[in-house]
Design an enzyme around this catalytic site. Structure first.
Site, PDB file in Angstrom:
ATOM      1  N   PRO A  45      -0.427   4.107  -0.398  1.00 35.21           N
ATOM      2  CA  PRO A  45       0.800   3.323  -0.317  1.00 35.21           C
ATOM      3  C   PRO A  45       1.530   3.428   1.018  1.00 35.21           C
ATOM      4  O   PRO A  45       1.564   4.493   1.636  1.00 35.21           O
ATOM      5  CB  PRO A  45       1.670   3.897  -1.438  1.00 35.21           C
ATOM      6  CG  PRO A  45       1.104   5.234  -1.738  1.00 35.21           C
ATOM      7  CD  PRO A  45      -0.362   5.136  -1.453  1.00 35.21           C
ATOM      8  N   ASN A  46       2.085   2.310   1.396  1.00 37.98           N
ATOM      9  CA  ASN A  46       2.933   2.154   2.588  1.00 37.98           C
ATOM     10  C   ASN A  46       2.144   2.156   3.900  1.00 37.98           C
ATOM     11  O   ASN A  46       2.726   1.889   4.953  1.00 37.98           O
ATOM     12  CB  ASN A  46       4.044   3.229   2.636  1.00 37.98           C
ATOM     13  CG  ASN A  46       4.920   3.168   1.403  1.00 37.98           C
ATOM     14  OD1 ASN A  46       5.415   2.104   1.054  1.00 37.98           O
ATOM     15  ND2 ASN A  46       5.088   4.282   0.706  1.00 37.98           N
ATOM     16  N   ARG A  53       6.443   1.133  10.471  1.00 40.72           N
ATOM     17  CA  ARG A  53       6.995   2.204   9.646  1.00 40.72           C
ATOM     18  C   ARG A  53       7.108   3.491  10.467  1.00 40.72           C
ATOM     19  O   ARG A  53       6.090   4.008  10.935  1.00 40.72           O
ATOM     20  CB  ARG A  53       6.046   2.422   8.462  1.00 40.72           C
ATOM     21  CG  ARG A  53       6.350   3.613   7.628  1.00 40.72           C
ATOM     22  CD  ARG A  53       5.173   3.938   6.719  1.00 40.72           C
ATOM     23  NE  ARG A  53       5.505   5.057   5.882  1.00 40.72           N
ATOM     24  CZ  ARG A  53       4.614   5.829   5.274  1.00 40.72           C
ATOM     25  NH1 ARG A  53       3.326   5.571   5.406  1.00 40.72           N
ATOM     26  NH2 ARG A  53       4.988   6.835   4.535  1.00 40.72           N
ATOM     27  N   TYR A  58       4.280   7.877  12.873  1.00 43.55           N
ATOM     28  CA  TYR A  58       2.942   7.308  12.619  1.00 43.55           C
ATOM     29  C   TYR A  58       2.377   6.500  13.786  1.00 43.55           C
ATOM     30  O   TYR A  58       1.235   6.051  13.718  1.00 43.55           O
ATOM     31  CB  TYR A  58       2.995   6.427  11.361  1.00 43.55           C
ATOM     32  CG  TYR A  58       3.357   7.206  10.121  1.00 43.55           C
ATOM     33  CD1 TYR A  58       2.504   8.186   9.622  1.00 43.55           C
ATOM     34  CD2 TYR A  58       4.565   6.993   9.462  1.00 43.55           C
ATOM     35  CE1 TYR A  58       2.838   8.934   8.502  1.00 43.55           C
ATOM     36  CE2 TYR A  58       4.909   7.724   8.333  1.00 43.55           C
ATOM     37  CZ  TYR A  58       4.042   8.690   7.858  1.00 43.55           C
ATOM     38  OH  TYR A  58       4.363   9.426   6.761  1.00 43.55           O
ATOM     39  N   ASN A 109      -7.057   8.363   3.084  1.00 42.03           N
ATOM     40  CA  ASN A 109      -5.679   8.761   3.382  1.00 42.03           C
ATOM     41  C   ASN A 109      -4.868   8.342   2.156  1.00 42.03           C
ATOM     42  O   ASN A 109      -4.477   7.180   2.042  1.00 42.03           O
ATOM     43  CB  ASN A 109      -5.155   8.068   4.641  1.00 42.03           C
ATOM     44  CG  ASN A 109      -3.743   8.532   4.975  1.00 42.03           C
ATOM     45  OD1 ASN A 109      -3.073   9.162   4.154  1.00 42.03           O
ATOM     46  ND2 ASN A 109      -3.282   8.229   6.166  1.00 42.03           N
ATOM     47  N   ALA A 112       1.354   9.020   0.189  1.00 40.08           N
ATOM     48  CA  ALA A 112       2.247   9.832  -0.667  1.00 40.08           C
ATOM     49  C   ALA A 112       1.555  10.323  -1.934  1.00 40.08           C
ATOM     50  O   ALA A 112       1.950  11.357  -2.499  1.00 40.08           O
ATOM     51  CB  ALA A 112       3.492   9.033  -1.019  1.00 40.08           C
ATOM     52  N   GLU A 133     -10.389  13.962   3.712  1.00 37.08           N
ATOM     53  CA  GLU A 133      -8.972  13.580   3.605  1.00 37.08           C
ATOM     54  C   GLU A 133      -8.387  13.472   5.012  1.00 37.08           C
ATOM     55  O   GLU A 133      -8.596  14.358   5.839  1.00 37.08           O
ATOM     56  CB  GLU A 133      -8.246  14.676   2.813  1.00 37.08           C
ATOM     57  CG  GLU A 133      -6.757  14.480   2.676  1.00 37.08           C
ATOM     58  CD  GLU A 133      -6.099  15.668   1.941  1.00 37.08           C
ATOM     59  OE1 GLU A 133      -6.828  16.570   1.454  1.00 37.08           O
ATOM     60  OE2 GLU A 133      -4.861  15.687   1.881  1.00 37.08           O
ATOM     61  N   HIS A 135      -4.830  12.559   7.329  1.00 37.37           N
ATOM     62  CA  HIS A 135      -3.406  12.231   7.478  1.00 37.37           C
ATOM     63  C   HIS A 135      -3.122  11.999   8.945  1.00 37.37           C
ATOM     64  O   HIS A 135      -3.496  12.820   9.797  1.00 37.37           O
ATOM     65  CB  HIS A 135      -2.518  13.357   6.941  1.00 37.37           C
ATOM     66  CG  HIS A 135      -2.738  13.571   5.481  1.00 37.37           C
ATOM     67  ND1 HIS A 135      -2.277  12.685   4.538  1.00 37.37           N
ATOM     68  CD2 HIS A 135      -3.427  14.523   4.817  1.00 37.37           C
ATOM     69  CE1 HIS A 135      -2.672  13.095   3.344  1.00 37.37           C
ATOM     70  NE2 HIS A 135      -3.368  14.204   3.483  1.00 37.37           N
ATOM     71  N   ARG A 142       6.082  18.881   8.601  1.00 34.57           N
ATOM     72  CA  ARG A 142       7.094  17.991   8.023  1.00 34.57           C
ATOM     73  C   ARG A 142       7.717  18.625   6.778  1.00 34.57           C
ATOM     74  O   ARG A 142       7.640  19.833   6.591  1.00 34.57           O
ATOM     75  CB  ARG A 142       6.451  16.617   7.743  1.00 34.57           C
ATOM     76  CG  ARG A 142       5.893  15.973   9.005  1.00 34.57           C
ATOM     77  CD  ARG A 142       5.268  14.626   8.735  1.00 34.57           C
ATOM     78  NE  ARG A 142       6.239  13.670   8.225  1.00 34.57           N
ATOM     79  CZ  ARG A 142       5.911  12.503   7.662  1.00 34.57           C
ATOM     80  NH1 ARG A 142       4.622  12.156   7.570  1.00 34.57           N
ATOM     81  NH2 ARG A 142       6.847  11.697   7.212  1.00 34.57           N
TER      82      ARG A 142
HETATM   83  C1  DQA Z   1       0.481  10.424   5.479  1.00 35.96           C
HETATM   84  C2  DQA Z   1       1.384  11.617   5.189  1.00 35.96           C
HETATM   85  C3  DQA Z   1       2.016  11.501   3.810  1.00 35.96           C
HETATM   86  O1  DQA Z   1       2.870  12.613   3.560  1.00 35.96           O
HETATM   87  C4  DQA Z   1       2.858  10.244   3.754  1.00 35.96           C
HETATM   88  O2  DQA Z   1       3.393  10.072   2.448  1.00 35.96           O
HETATM   89  C5  DQA Z   1       2.138   9.030   4.193  1.00 35.96           C
HETATM   90  C6  DQA Z   1       1.212   9.115   5.321  1.00 35.96           C
HETATM   91  C7  DQA Z   1      -0.107  10.473   6.909  1.00 35.96           C
HETATM   92  O3  DQA Z   1      -1.048   9.745   7.153  1.00 35.96           O
HETATM   93  O4  DQA Z   1       0.408  11.196   7.759  1.00 35.96           O
HETATM   94  O5  DQA Z   1       2.371   7.939   3.702  1.00 35.96           O
HETATM   95  O6  DQA Z   1      -0.613  10.470   4.585  1.00 35.96           O
END
Ligand code: DQA
Length: 184
Positions: A45-46, A53, A58, A109, A112, A133, A135, A142
């Site tokens: 998501p997002n 964003r 990011y 990825n 959240a 995985e 990120h 963070r």
């Molecule tokens: C994320 C880190 C997560 O904590 C966050 O909710 C994201 C992006 C990253 O790519 O750094 O949406 O996965």
């Protein structure tokens, strides 16, 4: 991946590999026949908002840019890439189930859902494929709630804080994992 053709209807960030197999063969005959392995790159998501964003965290690249990075890496590494994004947990799980018999490895990825989803961790365990995985940000620098990942315990490798290059590193590592497995 025929089964993820469905993702074309739900995500604009679906790369060519989510097209029906027959169409793929018409448009990408050489890649289809020559790829060393097939990898699903799944985004939670997002991540569709990448580029706008929180750019300080990011960066300014969009998810289309990330898809392009993965596609280019896939061509270099001889991997076929399915690149998908969804904001819905059930959709990510459905794509993982569909990938079970279709791909050789998963780069994910989970965004959240990393920090909340036992269901995604269970799906990753169920499909019995190598999982990396990723990120983009360094989640450990963070908020405390980002320090725990349900996915890490079922992942073969974790790449954090390398920006979008983390996806490319993950694909490179996936090749090593798959070659090591094939050699056993
Ligand atoms: C994320 C880190 C997560 O904590 C966050 O909710 C994201 C992006 C990253 O790519 O750094 O949406 O996965």
């Amino acid at each position: 991946m025929t089964d993820t053709a469905e993702c074309a209807h739900t995500s604009p960030y679906v790369e060519k590999r989510c097209e029906p197999a027959a169409l793929r063969f018409l448009f990408y005959p050489l890649e289809t026949t020559m790829s060393f392995a097939s990898v699903l790159v799944l985004n939670g998501p997002n991540l569709n908002l990448l580029g706008t964003r929180e750019p300080a965290i990011y960066g300014s690249e969009t998810l289309d840019d990330v898809a392009r990075l993965c596609r280019d890496a896939g061509e270099r590494l001889d991997l076929s890439i399915d690149f998908c994004q969804s904001n819905a947990e059930h959709q990510l799980i459905d794509w993982l189930h569909a990938a079970r018999t279709k791909v050789d490895g998963i780069v994910i990825n989970p965004a959240a859902y990393t920090h909340t989803s036992v269901a995604i961790a269970d799906a990753l365990t169920a499909i019995e494929k190598p999982v990396i995985e990723v990120h983009i940000s360094n989640v450990h620098r963070r908020e405390a709630f980002r320090h725990h990942s349900y996915v890490s315990a079922v992942a073969d490798a974790i790449i954090v804080g390398c920006g979008t290059q983390g996806y490319v590193l993950a694909l490179e590592r996936m090749v090593t994992i798959l070659k090591n497995r094939a050699a056993k």
